[in-house]
Write a protein that holds these residues in place. Structure first.
Motif, short mmCIF file in Angstrom:
data_model
loop_
_atom_site.label_atom_id
_atom_site.label_comp_id
_atom_site.label_asym_id
_atom_site.label_seq_id
_atom_site.Cartn_x
_atom_site.Cartn_y
_atom_site.Cartn_z
N ASP A 172 0.60 5.83 -1.05
CA ASP A 172 -0.30 6.92 -1.42
C ASP A 172 -0.54 6.88 -2.93
N SER A 173 0.53 6.93 -3.69
CA SER A 173 0.45 6.70 -5.13
C SER A 173 1.81 6.24 -5.61
N GLU B 231 0.83 -1.21 0.00
CA GLU B 231 0.00 0.00 0.00
C GLU B 231 0.86 1.25 0.00
N ARG C 203 -2.29 -1.48 -3.57
CA ARG C 203 -3.34 -0.49 -3.30
C ARG C 203 -2.74 0.91 -3.31
N GLN C 204 -3.49 1.83 -3.91
CA GLN C 204 -3.14 3.25 -3.85
C GLN C 204 -4.23 3.96 -3.06
N THR C 205 -3.82 4.73 -2.07
CA THR C 205 -4.81 5.48 -1.29
C THR C 205 -5.03 6.88 -1.83
N ALA C 206 -4.10 7.35 -2.68
CA ALA C 206 -4.22 8.69 -3.26
C ALA C 206 -3.69 8.68 -4.68
N ASN D 226 -7.72 5.29 -7.54
CA ASN D 226 -7.43 4.40 -6.41
C ASN D 226 -7.75 2.97 -6.82
N THR D 227 -7.05 2.02 -6.25
CA THR D 227 -7.17 0.64 -6.70
C THR D 227 -7.40 -0.31 -5.53
N ALA D 228 -8.16 -1.36 -5.79
CA ALA D 228 -8.38 -2.41 -4.79
C ALA D 228 -7.35 -3.51 -4.97
#
Length: 267
Positions: A31-32, A29, A55-58, A68-70
């Motif tokens: 931010d990007s 995980e 996963r990207q949170t931003a 954003n990705t799961a």
């Protein structure tokens, strides 16, 4: 499908000679991936580094849109490069990556991928992946981020009409490792050609072949005045050549200044 982490060793094992010198970095995980790569670039990390995350949170798309990705469904990847090129040439790398993604997915899955100028990879008029290129203020480094919808089972709301995934197109899950490796293999191949010429002259023929806009009506949204016309293809600088409907003249449209519509169900 969901929950299976990306296997970077498998990706490495599938890289061809052009890509064997790159370094892969992985995090579950962030931010990007683009911001991660930029932080590394500011630290002086050499070019050829690839940053992957579950996963990207931003995450970021073009024009500040969120991406954003799961976990287990997409490929979120950014490349850190240090090309010895003038700043006005670097934006063309976005088109190089678009070609690489389209052809990499074709090889991995056998799908008829195309490009919506300048860099959206589409199939059946729906977006499969997007690309965002960012460079440091002094052009010391360039970061190219790409997000690919691989095993996304569905899209919410309006996105269902404009976005798709490899899972939805094929009716089965797809190896994210194979897709990632093939995109990278094509990118390093095309990147070498691009660096040898300093423009898209060595790649434009292939780009034209898979350009979905070519020969189609488009609307150019330009702050200086919008207009409609027919897309003819690109020039060696990656600008879209559009024959205007109002006066018959051909204009070269630069991706950083305007937006072109005409693929996702509207003109």
């Amino acid at each position: 499908m969901n929950g299976k982490l990306l296997n970077t060793e498998e990706i490495r094992s599938r890289l061809t000679d052009e890509g064997t010198g790159c370094r892969l970095f992985y995090c579950e995980e962030v931010d990007s991936t683009n911001d991660w790569a930029k932080r590394e670039g500011r630290k002086g990390v050499s070019g050829g580094a690839i940053y992957l995350a579950e996963r990207q949170t931003a995450g970021k798309g073009r024009r500040g849109r969120a991406w954003n990705t799961a976990a287990g469904t997409s490929v979120s990847m950014s490349l850190l490069l240090r090309p010895d090129l003038p700043a006005d040439r670097i934006s063309m790398l976005t088109l190089v990556m678009g070609m690489a993604a389209a052809d990499g997915i074709r090889r991995a899955c056998g799908l008829d991928t195309q490009i919506k100028w300048p860099n959206d990879v589409i199939i059946g008029g729906k977006k499969l992946c997007g690309i965002l290129t960012e460079m440091s203020s002094g052009t010391d480094y360039v970061v190219i981020g790409i997000g690919t919808n691989v095993n996304v089972p569905a899209f919410p709301g309006e996105l269902a009409g404009t976005a798709t995934s490899l899972l939805l197109e094929l009716g089965r899950s797809v190896s994210r490792e194979v897709v990632t490796a093939e995109i990278l293999n094509f990118f390093w191949k095309y990147y070498k050609i691009f660096m040898d010429t300093g423009d898209l002259s060595g790649l434009s023929r292939r780009y034209q072949e898979i350009l979905a806009n070519r020969g189609r009506s488009v609307r150019v949204l330009d702050p200086a005045g919008s207009f409609c016309g027919t897309a003819l293809g690109i020039n060696d600088r990656g600008e879209l050549l559009v024959k205007r409907k109002d006066n018959g003249e051909t204009e070269a449209v630069y991706a950083g200044e305007v937006s072109v519509r005409g693929i996702y169900g509207y003109v």
